[in-house]
Enzyme design. Sequence first.
Site, PDB file in Angstrom:
ATOM      1  N   HIS A  63    -119.436  23.229 -37.536  1.00  0.00           N
ATOM      2  CA  HIS A  63    -118.599  24.253 -38.171  1.00  0.00           C
ATOM      3  C   HIS A  63    -119.088  24.535 -39.588  1.00  0.00           C
ATOM      4  O   HIS A  63    -119.063  25.679 -40.048  1.00  0.00           O
ATOM      5  CB  HIS A  63    -117.136  23.787 -38.196  1.00  0.00           C
ATOM      6  CG  HIS A  63    -116.539  23.710 -36.823  1.00  0.00           C
ATOM      7  ND1 HIS A  63    -115.508  24.524 -36.401  1.00  0.00           N
ATOM      8  CD2 HIS A  63    -116.847  22.941 -35.758  1.00  0.00           C
ATOM      9  CE1 HIS A  63    -115.204  24.241 -35.152  1.00  0.00           C
ATOM     10  NE2 HIS A  63    -115.992  23.274 -34.737  1.00  0.00           N
TER      11      HIS A  63
ATOM     12  N   ASP B 166    -111.930  28.806 -41.023  1.00  0.00           N
ATOM     13  CA  ASP B 166    -112.343  28.454 -39.670  1.00  0.00           C
ATOM     14  C   ASP B 166    -111.179  28.730 -38.717  1.00  0.00           C
ATOM     15  O   ASP B 166    -110.033  28.357 -39.006  1.00  0.00           O
ATOM     16  CB  ASP B 166    -112.685  26.951 -39.667  1.00  0.00           C
ATOM     17  CG  ASP B 166    -113.424  26.529 -38.417  1.00  0.00           C
ATOM     18  OD1 ASP B 166    -112.921  26.798 -37.314  1.00  0.00           O
ATOM     19  OD2 ASP B 166    -114.498  25.927 -38.550  1.00  0.00           O
TER      20      ASP B 166
END
Length: 460
Positions: A22, A116
């Site tokens: 990520h 995110d």
Amino acid sequence: MEKQTRGYKAHVLVIPFPAQGHINPMLQFSKRLLSKGIKPTFANTVYISKSMHGADAACSIALATISDGYDDGGHAQAESPETYLAKFEEVGSRTLASLIKELVDVGQPVDAVIYDGFLPWALDVAKEFGLVGVAFFTQSCAVNNIYYHVQRGILPVPLSGSPVLVPGLPPLEPWETPSYVHDHGAYPGFVHMVLNQFCNIEKADWVLFTVFYKLEEEVLDWMSKLWRVRAIGPTLPSMYVDKRLQDDKDYGINLFKPHSAACMDWLNQKPPGSVVYVSFGSMADLDSEQMEEVAWGLDQSNYSFLWVVRASEQAKLPKDFEKSEKGLVVAWSPQLEVLSHESMGCFVTHCGLNSVYEALSLGVAMVAVPLWTDQTTNAKYVEDVWGVGIRAGKDEKGVVRREVLEHCLREVMEGERGKRIKENSAKWKRLAIEAVSEGGSSEKNVDELVDFLQNLNTSF
Ligand code: UDP
């Protein structure tokens, strides 16, 4: 403060989920924004900021921290994924709000929060401050469209029957959906996390995906009817794709220390197209039986192989395996350098989305050995949609046997199918580079976001 006097077009706060897969795409996106006059501040969790190697390379980006409530050990300290995620939401929301206030206090107010998709509470915090909220998804559009349909109750789980039909996707067998969907009861904490991405998505001003348009055209078109969706990928360092940012050669934040010299010295001695590279990413936990099958499959195949086995996994290697002279086992590799080395023949991958996009953008054929989460769906796309690899079949115990792996390696390295796969890989590599180069679809989308941020009338 007037933006003009700040010396940048806008200030964005970037909040990744604390995992390598990520951090990498969000950090790369931050670098792109920086190159276009936006100031990104990249906020890792305290634990990640203590654990990372090589953050110097990311120094062009301002770094900050928020807390997930586990500053000394990260998620490993939590009793369960559920506990970790709940604590992260509670402490993360609070510390994110404090960070936004601190940035105001030091005269660097934030205009937007790029969060995110796994952390939808960051959007709620952004909105409490009246900021623009940009969702950044690090899993594919296909995977997220499946989650969206489950979250809205349009695709009931447990799944019943086959094929599974979701707009913009090819018909899927149940086992080709993400494991959180086809094995719904097995991962309650994670299931909540991936479905919850859509709990407040209507409040997001932008929704970004690390894909590029041609790779997931139909599902992007479908999603664009719901939200302001843009594809901005692939998010590899510039020097591996468009080569316009001379200093951008590496992701910049490594949670594991790469054995760069050992890997590159070894690869330099191998003929072009001869090496099998094997990696299951930063989190996979293979059982000993699968580990043994991979080991002997590689050994039997007789190809030279470079295998990443993280330190925590190495005890599972078969005892006498070290004698294999064909291979090099390392705890972590400089994966981009490895994949772009001329000796590369194919990539045995767990199909984490970053690994898939890296192989695809660098034109490397794949043998897909998906384990869980979105990897099963990514592997379907690798084989059947993009034609850049083949999936290694599992037996009734869910194990890829050594003969199967060996057969797949021969197919990709030397077989007729391998030739077609390599042609497709070359095509997708060209399209990936095109997307992020001047005038490309992803480049235009980034520019559109930059214009939007620049023209915001934020007043602090
Ligand atoms: N990676 C690396 N060295 C390795 C293995 C992986 O640098 O030895 C990087 C890889 O390039 C990718 C990331 O770690 O960017 C892994 O992300 P991915 O989505 O492929 O898998 P995950 O770790 O999230 O399961």
